[in-house]
Design an enzyme around this catalytic site. Structure first.
Site, PDB file in Angstrom:
ATOM      1  N   SER A   1     -54.429  21.745 -47.905  1.00 27.56           N
ATOM      2  CA  SER A   1     -53.125  21.384 -47.372  1.00 27.56           C
ATOM      3  C   SER A   1     -53.250  21.076 -45.879  1.00 27.56           C
ATOM      4  CB  SER A   1     -52.114  22.487 -47.656  1.00 27.56           C
ATOM      5  OG  SER A   1     -50.789  22.025 -47.435  1.00 27.56           O
TER       6      SER A   1
ATOM      7  N   HIS B   1     -50.289  23.992 -56.022  1.00 27.42           N
ATOM      8  CA  HIS B   1     -50.855  23.538 -54.765  1.00 27.42           C
ATOM      9  C   HIS B   1     -51.820  24.581 -54.215  1.00 27.42           C
ATOM     10  CE1 HIS B   1     -51.254  21.493 -51.034  1.00 27.42           C
ATOM     11  NE2 HIS B   1     -50.428  22.245 -50.319  1.00 27.42           N
TER      12      HIS B   1
END
Length: 637
Positions: free
Chosen positions: A220, A350
């Protein structure tokens, strides 16, 4: 003519490829002159800029032009995306490496910053390859890496550049040195801190961690950061961004066509990108390069891009396009097999390391950190999730067939004589780039050879990493090349090495060497503070220092093997003192090249062949060179 043979024996049975292409220095193109007019913007164009088109309007035709073309792309990205990063001298960084931590101290611009990173070693005896994990999460687990013999360095990126600050008051080690209002975004500031960690590892005794076998990863926002670290520092062997999203790998021109985080959102959420990006956040089509240029900057080193095709906000289609376009540079340089894009995974949260990532992870660790694996040529490995791909029609240029080799023959990884001539067709937004040629370079474009430098002069430091053109007094463990001096004196209980000659001061001043000057080496003096410090009292111990830029040349090792003259025609073994694995994981396609003192290549030795190779050379000084490594010097008498 003297006849002899190479009797190389290797511990690695299978040897057929280049297993690592990382450099000995942070930036090989630092000497390339690049000037950018204005803010770097071009006329709006939705197609991806041609990475092979130099700023003088001419396309690349040879592989050795990549050193300076890469520097052009770097400067364009600094000017338009990341902000302009200060160059920190290698000598400015000191620190320690232990089995549990790394301490870093950087002194530059009249200020000092310190930070640490934790170390978690695998079982067994070192030195170990290492993976730097941004924030310690989102990538492969520490146990996964350690089970593969890889040490884990956990790095808090906020120590380089912290989130939660405004653009006029940034914080972190970089901004401590260079100002809280620097236009450098925090992604690049964090990358700068990673480079300083590598400085410390490179300067260590090498018993714990291998500085030339370092990877970097994160997920990320930390995927963005780890990507930028790999883009900027050419010593990083493996770059592994995971689900990096906007501001990371994805093409900026195309993310607006996906249901993703917008450029303005990424710019405004945190000062990740440089202040300079404000101009382009709503007009990415005017960027003179895009993120495929950043991908290309990692070439020819290992790049593994792991993505999540099920979260549109991450821009996986644009990331795929970036990998495809940047991969063409890998392919043109002859290293297509060194880049992998993988998003072919089942649905997952994620920053959850997907089980499908395990195989490409292991493959890349073996290849780039453990120096094992298969050939590097061929096509890039692009394995996207079906239906989640970018618009490759935006690639409206073709990939050229480049001549020569990369790195250039004889290159030390830090120097190459490449010159480009300014063209009247240069675009208004840019100007020409040139790399000064050394007056001692051969006519073939190979750099001159430094026949006198030995790594023992600077505590084992590779030639390309020795700083010069400065009068700043080196500190403990640091080295500096200077042109001349009036006086250099160690402090009490200190040892200073000048061109390999140790000058030691004991516990009193009576017997301290003062004003000791040895013969010049490579036209100057290598001053290394082995222990303690230099006497700084009223500048008596650092007096009359003359700055000088060291010659551009191939470095030589401190170990030189001599060949005695003989009337016999039977081959005589030479360089038998090379460590067995010295060239085994580094040689270009199994080849060690031999250069004379002028930098001319005189022979190539296929060290993957178990049979000894018989060569005949005139008497003289020679260097055996494998790509990315220090030279081994030998003499034929």
């Amino acid at each position: 003519m003297k006849a002899f043979m190479f009797g190389f024996l290797f511990l690695l049975a299978a040897f057929s490829a280049v297993f690592a292409q990382n450099s000995t220095v942070e930036n090989e193109g630092v000497d390339c002159s690049v000037t950018i007019s204005g803010n770097g913007a071009i006329t709006a164009n939705s197609n991806l800029p041609d990475p092979f088109m130099k700023m003088n309007g001419q396309r690349m035709t040879a592989k050795d032009e990549w050193i300076c073309r890469r520097q052009e792309i770097r400067k364009l990205l600094e000017k338009t995306v990341y902000g302009e990063m200060k160059v920190t001298p290698f000598s400015a960084t000191t620190g320690t490496v232990s089995k549990t931590s790394i301490s870093v101290t950087v002194s530059d611009n009249g200020k000092t910053a310190t930070f640490t990173a934790s170390v978690d070693l695998p079982s067994g005896n070192g030195p170990f390859p290492a993976m730097i994990i941004y924030g310690g999460f989102g990538g492969p687990s520490a146990s996964t890496l350690k089970n593969q013999g890889v040490a884990v360095i956990t790095f808090d990126p906020a120590k380089g550049g912290a989130e939660g600050t405004n653009r006029n008051n940034k914080s972190g080690a970089y901004y401590t040195l260079y100002g809280a209002n620097s236009n450098l975004g925090i992604l690049a500031a964090q990358a700068w801190a990673v480079s300083r960690i590598i400085d410390v590892i490179q300067k260590s005794d090498g018993s714990i961690l291998k500085w030339d076998a370092i990877g970097v990863t994160g997920c990320s926002r930390y995927g963005k950061g780890s990507f930028v670290a790999g883009v900027f520092d050419q010593r990083i062997a493996l770059t592994m961004p995971i689900e990096s999203g906007t501001g990371g790998v994805p093409i900026m021109r195309s993310v607006s066509n996906e249901n993703k985080q917008s450029l303005s959102s990424a710019y405004g959420e945190q000062p990740w990108l440089g202040d300079v990006f404000s101009t382009f956040q709503n007009s990415p089509n005017t960027l003179p390069t895009d993120m495929h240029g950043a991908v290309a900057m990692v070439a020819p080193r290992g790049l593994l891009i792991l993505d999540n095709p099920h979260i549109a906000n991450l821009g996986p289609r644009s990331a795929h396009l970036s990998a495809v376009a940047g991969g063409e540079v890998y392919k043109a340089l002859g290293y297509g097999g060194n880049i992998t894009y993988f998003s072919n995974s089942a649905d997952g949260n994620h920053c959850t390391f997907q089980p499908e990532f395990s195989t490409p992870l292991t493959t890349n660790i073996n290849k780039f950190l453990k120096k094992q694996g298969s050939a590097v040529g061929g096509d890039p490995t692009i394995n996207p999730r079906s239906g989640v791909t970018g618009n490759t029609a935006l690639i409206n240029w073709t990939t050229p067939t480049l001549t020569g080799t990369y790195p250039p023959s004889g290159s030390s990884g830090s120097s190459s004589s490449i010159a480009t001539t300014p063209s009247s067709s240069s675009r208004a937004s840019s100007s020409s780039s040139s790399r000064p040629s050394s007056s001692s370079s051969s006519s073939t474009g190979s750099p001159a050879v430094c026949g006198e430098y030995q790594t023992s002069y600077c505590g084992g430091l590779a030639y390309g990493s020795v700083p010069s053109n400065s009068t700043t007094m080196p500190t403990t463990g640091n080295c500096l090349y200077i042109g001349d001096f009036e006086a250099i004196q160690p402090n009490l209980n200190s040892t200073v090495v000048i061109n390999g000659v140790e000058n030691t001061c004991g516990s009193d001043w009576e017997n301290c060497p003062f004003n000791t000057k040895s013969d010049t080496k490579d036209g100057g003096y290598y001053v290394y503070v082995k222990t303690g410090t230099i006497n700084s009292y009223q500048n008596n111990g650092w007096k009359g220092i003359v700055a000088k830029t060291k010659p551009t040349c191939v470095s030589s090792s401190s170990s030189a093997a001599e060949v005695s003259s003989s009337s016999q025609e039977d081959p005589t073994p030479i360089i038998s003192n090379i460590p067995l694995t010295y060239f085994s994981a580094q040689a270009l396609n199994g080849v060690v090249e031999i250069f004379d003192i002028k930098g001319n290549k005189v022979a190539s030795v296929n060290v993957s062949d178990p049979q000894a190779v018989k060569l005949s050379l005139p008497s003289g000084l020679y260097f055996a060179k494998a790509r990315g490594m220090q030279s081994i010097k030998f003499v034929v008498k």
